[in-house]
Design a protein around this motif. Structure first.
Motif, short mmCIF file in Angstrom:
data_model
loop_
_atom_site.label_atom_id
_atom_site.label_comp_id
_atom_site.label_asym_id
_atom_site.label_seq_id
_atom_site.Cartn_x
_atom_site.Cartn_y
_atom_site.Cartn_z
N MET A 1 -43.43 -34.59 108.30
CA MET A 1 -42.61 -35.50 109.10
C MET A 1 -42.23 -34.87 110.44
O MET A 1 -42.33 -35.49 111.49
N LEU A 2 -41.78 -33.57 110.38
CA LEU A 2 -41.39 -32.90 111.61
C LEU A 2 -42.55 -32.78 112.58
O LEU A 2 -42.38 -32.89 113.80
N ALA A 3 -43.75 -32.58 112.03
CA ALA A 3 -44.93 -32.47 112.91
C ALA A 3 -45.16 -33.79 113.65
O ALA A 3 -45.51 -33.79 114.84
N GLY A 4 -44.93 -34.90 112.97
CA GLY A 4 -45.10 -36.20 113.61
C GLY A 4 -44.05 -36.45 114.70
O GLY A 4 -44.36 -37.04 115.74
N ILE A 5 -42.83 -35.97 114.46
CA ILE A 5 -41.76 -36.13 115.46
C ILE A 5 -42.08 -35.30 116.70
O ILE A 5 -41.93 -35.77 117.84
N GLN A 6 -42.52 -34.04 116.47
CA GLN A 6 -42.86 -33.20 117.62
C GLN A 6 -44.01 -33.81 118.42
O GLN A 6 -43.99 -33.80 119.66
N GLU A 7 -44.97 -34.37 117.70
CA GLU A 7 -46.11 -35.00 118.38
C GLU A 7 -45.66 -36.20 119.22
O GLU A 7 -46.14 -36.38 120.35
N ARG A 8 -44.69 -37.00 118.70
CA ARG A 8 -44.20 -38.16 119.44
C ARG A 8 -43.42 -37.71 120.69
O ARG A 8 -43.56 -38.30 121.77
N ILE A 9 -42.59 -36.66 120.53
CA ILE A 9 -41.84 -36.14 121.68
C ILE A 9 -42.80 -35.64 122.75
O ILE A 9 -42.64 -35.93 123.95
N ASP A 10 -43.83 -34.90 122.34
CA ASP A 10 -44.82 -34.39 123.31
C ASP A 10 -45.54 -35.54 124.00
O ASP A 10 -45.79 -35.49 125.21
N GLN A 11 -45.88 -36.58 123.22
CA GLN A 11 -46.61 -37.73 123.78
C GLN A 11 -45.75 -38.46 124.81
O GLN A 11 -46.21 -38.77 125.91
N LEU A 12 -44.47 -38.73 124.46
CA LEU A 12 -43.58 -39.42 125.38
C LEU A 12 -43.33 -38.59 126.65
O LEU A 12 -43.29 -39.12 127.76
N THR A 13 -43.15 -37.28 126.46
CA THR A 13 -42.92 -36.40 127.61
C THR A 13 -44.10 -36.45 128.57
O THR A 13 -43.92 -36.59 129.79
N GLN A 14 -45.30 -36.36 128.02
CA GLN A 14 -46.49 -36.39 128.87
C GLN A 14 -46.64 -37.74 129.55
O GLN A 14 -46.90 -37.81 130.77
N GLU A 15 -46.44 -38.81 128.81
CA GLU A 15 -46.57 -40.16 129.38
C GLU A 15 -45.58 -40.38 130.52
O GLU A 15 -45.95 -40.83 131.61
N LEU A 16 -44.32 -40.05 130.27
CA LEU A 16 -43.29 -40.30 131.27
C LEU A 16 -43.46 -39.41 132.51
O LEU A 16 -43.22 -39.86 133.63
N ASN A 17 -43.87 -38.16 132.31
CA ASN A 17 -44.14 -37.30 133.46
C ASN A 17 -45.31 -37.86 134.28
O ASN A 17 -45.29 -37.83 135.52
N ASP A 18 -46.32 -38.38 133.60
CA ASP A 18 -47.46 -38.99 134.30
C ASP A 18 -47.01 -40.23 135.07
O ASP A 18 -47.42 -40.45 136.22
#
Length: 672
Positions: A1-18
């Motif tokens: 579960m934690l791995a999925g949360i970290q992956e979502r945070i990384d995805q949102l961070t990258q998307e929003l920075n882009d």
């Protein structure tokens, strides 16, 4: 579960920075503001619940802090010096020759784009950004940490890495052209005055008092130079350090290049002369730095700039406009400078109405006539100057410009000293611009730094007859009640000003000497004179030849100082300042020596040492009575040589038969 949360945070961070990059830099909106805000809120909630997964460069961290009422002045640990400029290939080759003469032929250069932005110095402790300071005057700047934290590309916290516990990294804050144009249009639509260019917009933004407002403006940053204690033990070269800095998470310009020859340097310059127009941001030249850190130390610094770096400026933009008239400005030293008043014209993003003509020689060289059509450039992209005349557009019968023979302010006959191009008004006690200029110089930030007293206050007090000589400033307290009755001067502001005047009495001797406004005596020269002679009385007693013998002084400066200090009116003024309580002698610090085994000996350090930094070695020598000098002469007792010592110093030391010793020899001399 934690791995999925970290992956979502990384995805949102990258998307929003882009998305931020697309919006702020490219002026493109790939999603709606509503959808962007939804994603940002999701990221904020996830980071709040799982802070261990938050990225240091998360867009949620760039929203600004509390309002700054006043920026704190902070001294730079390492001075932020400016670079010397060159505009042609020959001068750059001469720079290369000077470098090779000192360090030999094994030289590499790092070429970097010269960004047109705001210089910034960032300090990190244990990977956390703790301070951001502007260049200021090079010695001290404004602390703008809260504002800089809103810049999206500047990390607040670094991921674990092999960086020093404390280090300083320098760079340039700037604004991309597309973002500048978009924001300027918004200002115009709102009826607010627009900015002239991206650099001014970036600089103005960093000085806003509310970081939340700063966060709304899209700034970017490239980092390009590292400072740290014992940096040479971490990296051998500038190129090596910037590769490491990139791995720590800082944005380094991808176009930086390591050049193995001057041909490589010129190819880089030539390429970017054309390619710069395709960049999303402005550059005005190329910075060339000696790569090897040991060679940088060997080359050292002048008072204003490093000898191991130079900037090559691209040809300035040139425009044509009409010369309406010439006016003449009188400076605080009496120098009379001609100024061309022009028909307004747009040049390099700003409207130019006035331009420098320097002196009478320049007017004669240009063969200026009334009403001429002239060519104007921005010298170094900053100060407009007249560079030529379009003779084909000159009207028949126009009269040539004749330089005045008398001061335009007081009517005194102008003087021109032999060997100088500038005309001077000698009436320093009766010419208003000189009197007011000297007073304004005296209170300046780098001089006496009198808080609560500005240029306009000086003008007002001069008109009222309260100020004529600089010593009059210290008599203003006698007029306290009169001052509080003046329009636009409240009791509190007068009290603050008088407190600032009183505090200025604690300024060190070199500041007072600089503040006197002696012609040719700048901040560095004042410090050298103060440190050498210790007191004003000893400077007065010295001959011009004795002054000229001080390092970096020379005959012209020595003559100016000697003449100033042998003028009865100036001596009277200094006497009044002494009575007021100003410091006219160096405050000697009591030095407790660790020993006296090197007493009376002079040393010069050159090269790199395995067990000491050069500063540590110098401190060791001085703590045992030795004296450090900056150049090789017959008076030098020892040259302390390490690896990579410059060949020119070695050759000169051998010619003068100066003993060449090692750091181990120093230890043996201290502990025989």
């Amino acid at each position: 579960m934690l791995a999925g949360i970290q992956e979502r945070i990384d995805q949102l961070t990258q998307e929003l920075n882009d998305y931020n990059y697309q919006y702020y830099v490219l002026a493109n909106s790939p999603i709606s503001d509503y959808d962007f805000d939804l994603k940002l809120k999701e990221l904020e909630s996830l980071e709040l619940e799982y802070p261990q997964f938050r990225d240091p460069n998360s867009p949620t961290q760039k929203v600004g802090g509390d309002i700054t009422q006043k920026f704190r002045t902070v001294a730079h640990r390492w001075p932020m010096l400016s670079l010397g400029n060159t505009y042609n290939e020959q001068e750059l080759r001469e720079f290369d020759e000077r470098v090779r003469k000192v360090v030999g032929d094994q030289v590499q250069y790092v070429c970097e784009l010269k960004f047109d932005g705001l210089s910034i110095s960032l300090t990190y402790e244990d990977g956390t950004l703790v301070q951001a300071v502007t260049r200021g005057d090079g010695v001290q700047g404004d602390e703008v940490t809260n504002n800089v934290k809103t810049v999206r590309r500047i990390p607040h916290h670094l991921k674990k890495g092999n960086y020093p516990a404390t280090f300083e990294i320098r760079g340039e804050i700037f604004m991309h052209r597309a973002a500048f144009e978009r924001l300027n249009k918004q200002r115009q639509d709102a009826g607010v005055q627009s900015y002239a260019n991206p650099r001014n917009f970036a600089s103005g933004t960093i000085k806003l008092q509310d970081p939340k407002e700063v966060a709304k403006r899209p700034l970017d940053c490239f980092l390009y130079f590292l400072y740290a204690d014992n940096r040479n033990r971490l990296f051998a070269s500038h190129w090596e350090s910037i590769q490491a800095v990139k791995s720590w998470g800082f944005q380094i310009c991808e176009h930086t290049s390591l050049c193995h020859s001057m041909d490589n340097v010129f190819s880089f310059i030539s390429h970017w002369d054309t390619a710069r127009h395709q960049l999303s941001y402005d550059i005005d030249g190329i910075v060339i730095k000696v790569n090897d850190y040991a060679q940088q130390e060997e080359l050292g610094f002048t008072a204003k700039s490093p000898r191991w770096a130079i900037s090559y400026k691209y040809k300035a933009e040139r425009v044509e406009t009409e010369l309406e008239r010439i006016t003449y400005q009188v400076g605080r030293t009496g120098a009379v400078t001609p100024v061309a008043n022009l028909k307004p014209v747009l040049l390099a993003g700003t409207t130019v109405k006035r331009a420098s003509l320097h002196n009478a020689n320049e007017i004669a060289r240009l063969d200026l006539h009334e009403g001429d059509t002239v060519y104007v450039e921005k010298g170094g992209e900053i100060i407009p100057k007249v560079i030529g005349v379009n003779g084909e557009k000159r009207a028949i019968g126009t009269a040539p410009i004749v330089y005045p023979s008398v001061c335009p302010e007081c009517g005194t006959e102008l003087l021109r000293q032999e060997g100088e191009a500038v005309h001077y008004c000698p009436n320093e006690d009766g010419c208003k611009p000189q009197i007011v200029g000297k007073l304004q110089h005296f209170i300046g930030r780098k001089m006496m730094d009198i808080q609560g007293m500005g240029d306009e206050t000086i003008e007002t007090f001069y008109k009222l007859g309260l100020l004529h000589k600089i010593a009059d400033i210290y008599s203003l307290k006698e007029h306290q009640e009169e001052l509080k009755g003046l329009a636009r001067f409240g009791a509190k502001s007068i009290d603050n000003m008088l407190a600032g005047i009183e505090q200025s009495k604690s300024k060190p001797f070199e500041k007072v000497l600089f503040a006197l406004g002696i012609r040719h005596v700048g901040e560095t020269i004042a410090k050298k004179l103060a440190q050498h002679f210790k007191t004003i009385d000893q400077i007065i007693a010295a001959s011009a030849e004795e002054m000229a013998a001080v390092q970096d002084i020379g005959g012209r400066i020595a003559d100016s100082v000697y003449n100033y200090l042998h003028d009865p009116q100036h001596l009277l003024e200094i006497g009044r300042l002494k009575e007021a309580g100003l410091r006219f002698e160096i405050e000697e610090q009591e030095v407790v020596l660790a020993g006296d085994s090197l007493m009376g000996k002079t040393f010069l350090i050159s090269g790199v040492f395995a067990d000491f930094s050069r500063d540590e070695l110098a401190q060791l020598i001085e703590s045992h009575g030795g004296k450090m000098v900056s150049s090789i002469s017959a008076k030098l007792n020892y040259l302390v040589a390490g690896d990579k010592m410059g060949p020119s110093k070695l050759a000169k030391a051998e010619k003068l038969q100066i003993p060449i010793i090692s750091d181990q020899d120093i230890l043996n001399m201290i502990n025989p």
